[in-house]
Design an enzyme around this catalytic site. Structure first.
Site, mmCIF file in Angstrom:
data_model
loop_
_atom_site.group_PDB
_atom_site.id
_atom_site.type_symbol
_atom_site.label_atom_id
_atom_site.label_comp_id
_atom_site.label_asym_id
_atom_site.label_seq_id
_atom_site.Cartn_x
_atom_site.Cartn_y
_atom_site.Cartn_z
ATOM 1 N N GLY A 18 0.824 -1.211 0.000
ATOM 2 C CA GLY A 18 0.000 0.000 0.000
ATOM 3 C C GLY A 18 0.851 1.252 0.000
ATOM 4 O O GLY A 18 0.605 2.190 -0.766
ATOM 5 N N CYS A 378 -16.439 10.714 17.432
ATOM 6 C CA CYS A 378 -17.553 9.815 17.113
ATOM 7 C C CYS A 378 -18.157 9.211 18.387
ATOM 8 O O CYS A 378 -18.842 9.887 19.126
ATOM 9 C CB CYS A 378 -17.097 8.749 16.117
ATOM 10 S SG CYS A 378 -18.470 7.891 15.327
ATOM 11 N N HIS A 505 -15.381 12.211 11.956
ATOM 12 C CA HIS A 505 -14.004 11.697 12.069
ATOM 13 C C HIS A 505 -13.038 12.664 11.390
ATOM 14 O O HIS A 505 -12.761 12.532 10.199
ATOM 15 C CB HIS A 505 -13.891 10.337 11.377
ATOM 16 C CG HIS A 505 -14.537 9.226 12.132
ATOM 17 N ND1 HIS A 505 -13.854 8.450 13.040
ATOM 18 C CD2 HIS A 505 -15.811 8.754 12.119
ATOM 19 C CE1 HIS A 505 -14.679 7.554 13.560
ATOM 20 N NE2 HIS A 505 -15.869 7.711 13.020
ATOM 21 N N GLU A 507 -9.934 12.803 11.476
ATOM 22 C CA GLU A 507 -8.663 12.186 11.056
ATOM 23 C C GLU A 507 -8.666 11.770 9.586
ATOM 24 O O GLU A 507 -7.609 11.687 8.956
ATOM 25 C CB GLU A 507 -8.336 10.972 11.948
ATOM 26 C CG GLU A 507 -9.236 9.760 11.794
ATOM 27 C CD GLU A 507 -10.473 9.757 12.692
ATOM 28 O OE1 GLU A 507 -10.997 8.664 12.969
ATOM 29 O OE2 GLU A 507 -10.925 10.850 13.098
#
Length: 537
Positions: A18, A378, A505, A507
């Protein structure tokens, strides 16, 4: 004509395909080519939404609501881009489409088979995305030899035949172990892995050899000879301190230059100045702060990959290294908040279900009562509301109906549109939604604007019936949903150093050169708090 670079993996999984794919994408983009990345996940799940974080790491959420593999998070961060759900191709999606077409009679009575029907659908999906780009980097998940990835490798082989060899390149990521007993790097696993790939009709153009130390010259020569790959294309990708160094390492090793040449493109000078500056800054950091992350999946820290990255981005912008103290929420329930002593900041991240919820509530209380810089995300946002209800408003037994359906004070409740669903997959409030920010608040100070779009993944929300009581007691809801004013998005306590929580979220949109505002604010507050503590001791 679009060019394609397929990235495959051999020997073992978890080698960093990745990061390699994201790095190749960055090296092409830095040369001025319009580039995107696709991730192929050979599992039969339709998407990553219902997968256990322990098995798969974090579920990354895109603007369009796609719940995808965490590698797409790496692509977005490295290329500073926003991807779509279509950039993640799974076996589940491919088979779904083919079966739907068969039911509609689109195959005119043909026997539907892996070749050509499944492989054609895979190629169609890749080409669909490729239309708007000069270069597409396609990472094929799993390891060569896995039964699940066969149709995808076959589709890639066919694409090279159809698009022309000059338009399709293959990069194979392998592992070169060093046996301590003999003290030399072993190339045999790489040779076998390439042999396996070639038996499927694919000859790699470049090999990215992962190893602990730089590749020895003898090993490089041997790999080149046995795999039929030119020596200049055997790339040494040894372990580095930080993943953001990988693109620079691959560039130094000549991978960018080689791929551009191999695809018949003009080799432009890559502009990596900003990236180099960011990496140098990060490596030079001396001072540090310690931030606790109290969660339920901390045994596999990849469950919180985007939070780790967002803290890294904020550490560069604040010129202070962030050390993370990982704490299992259940350990707080068992051993108490002494596990939090000495930290400079606290994060309670997202997560579903009852396990560890009380530990998170104890953590939030500790942060609030001791005025330690705090960020709730969250579920962490929802539990902040629960903690405040119980310990400030005296609502004994207040809870979220997710955990306690019979609670006397349901301060967090299921969203009305979530009430009668029979499916779990893809049904939450997902993706980017507008958030209106009130002026004169901490949130406004951080974002410096009154409307932002942030990514969501939730079914529960603050119960609107209790909002007035919270506000009277001093809790400020500084952000509300742009599409529904009764839906709370950001809360803060103005009398604290830094106490903020978000239903979304943050991030997921943090980038190396553009840290998410609430993370930047948290690290800044943690740094100031530590300086204060140091000054008084």
């Amino acid at each position: 004509m679009t060019k394609f670079i397929f990235v495959t993996g051999g020997v073992v999984s978890g080698l960093g395909k990745g990061i390699t794919s994201a790095s190749i994408g960055l090296l092409m983009k830095a040369r001025g080519y319009k580039t995107t990345n696709i991730k192929i996940d050979p599992y039969i799940n339709y998407d990553a939404g219902t997968m256990n974080p322990y098995q798969h790491g974090e579920v990354f959420v895109l603007d369009d609501g796609g719940e995808v593999d965490l590698d797409l998070g790496n692509y977005e961060r490295f290329l500073d881009t926003s991807l779509t759900f279509d950039h993640n191709i799974t076996t589940g999606k491919v088979y779904s489409t083919v079966i739907e077409k068969e039911r509609r009679g689109e195959y005119l009575g043909a026997t539907v088979q892996v070749i050509p029907h499944i492989t054609d659908e895979i190629k169609r999906r890749i080409r669909e995305i490729a239309r708007n780009y000069d270069i597409v980097v396609v990472e094929i998940g799993g390891t060569v030899g896995d039964i699940e990835s066969m149709p995808f490798l076959e589709a890639a082989r066919q694409m090279q035949l159809e698009e022309g060899r000059e338009n399709v390149a293959f990069v194979h990521v392998t592992y070169v172990p060093k046996l301590r007993v003999v003290g030399e790097q072993k190339t045999k696993p790489t040779q076998h892995s390439v042999k396996e790939l070639r038996s499927l009709g694919i000859q790699p153009d470049a090999i990215v050899a992962r190893s602990e130390d730089p590749l020895e010259e003898g090993a490089r020569k041997k790999i080149s000879l046995f795999t039929n790959v030119p020596e200049e294309a055997v790339i040494s990708a040894y372990d580095v301190e930080d993943t953001y160094e990988v693109p620079l390492l691959l560039e130094r090793e000549g991978l960018g230059k080689y791929l551009v040449k191999r695809l018949g493109l003009e080799d432009r000078e890559p502009d990596l100045r900003e990236w180099e500056k960011m990496v140098a800054k990060y490596k030079a950091l001396q001072d540090s702060v310690e931030i606790a992350i109290v969660g339920k999946y901390v045994k596999l820290t990849d469950s919180y990959l985007s939070i780790k990255e967002a803290l890294k981005h904020a550490s560069v912008s604040n010129e202070v290294k962030v050390k993370i103290r990982w704490i299992e929420a259940e350990d707080i329930e068992e051993h108490g908040t002494k596990l939090l002593e000495g930290v400079d900041g606290i994060i309670v991240p997202g997560g579903f279900g009852a396990r560890g919820a009380e530990g998170k509530i104890m953590t939030i209380r500790y942060a609030r009562e001791n005025d330690i810089p705090f960020l709730g995300i969250c579920f962490g946002f929802q539990l902040t509301v629960v903690e405040f209800a119980r310990n400030v408003l005296g609502m004994k037994g207040a809870h979220s109906t997710e955990i306690d359906p019979q609670t006397p004070y349901p301060v967090v409740d299921l969203m009305p549109e979530q009430r009668n669903l029979d499916k779990l997959g893809g049904t939450m409030r997902l993706g980017a939604y507008p958030v209106k920010i009130k002026k004169g608040t901490l949130a406004y100070e951080l974002y410096k604007k009154d409307l932002v779009y942030e990514r969501h993944r939730h079914r529960w929300e603050v119960n609107p019936d209790y909002i007035e009581a919270f506000e009277k007691a001093g809790l400020v809801f500084s952000g509300i949903a742009g599409d529904d004013e009764r839906r709370m998005e950001i809360l803060e306590l103005p009398d604290k150093r830094y106490f903020i929580a978000t239903q979304f979220h943050p991030e997921f949109k943090s980038r190396p050169m553009k840290p998410a505002p609430v993370f930047h604010g948290l690290v800044k507050a943690a740094k100031e708090y530590k300086q204060e503590k140091d000054a008084t001791h």
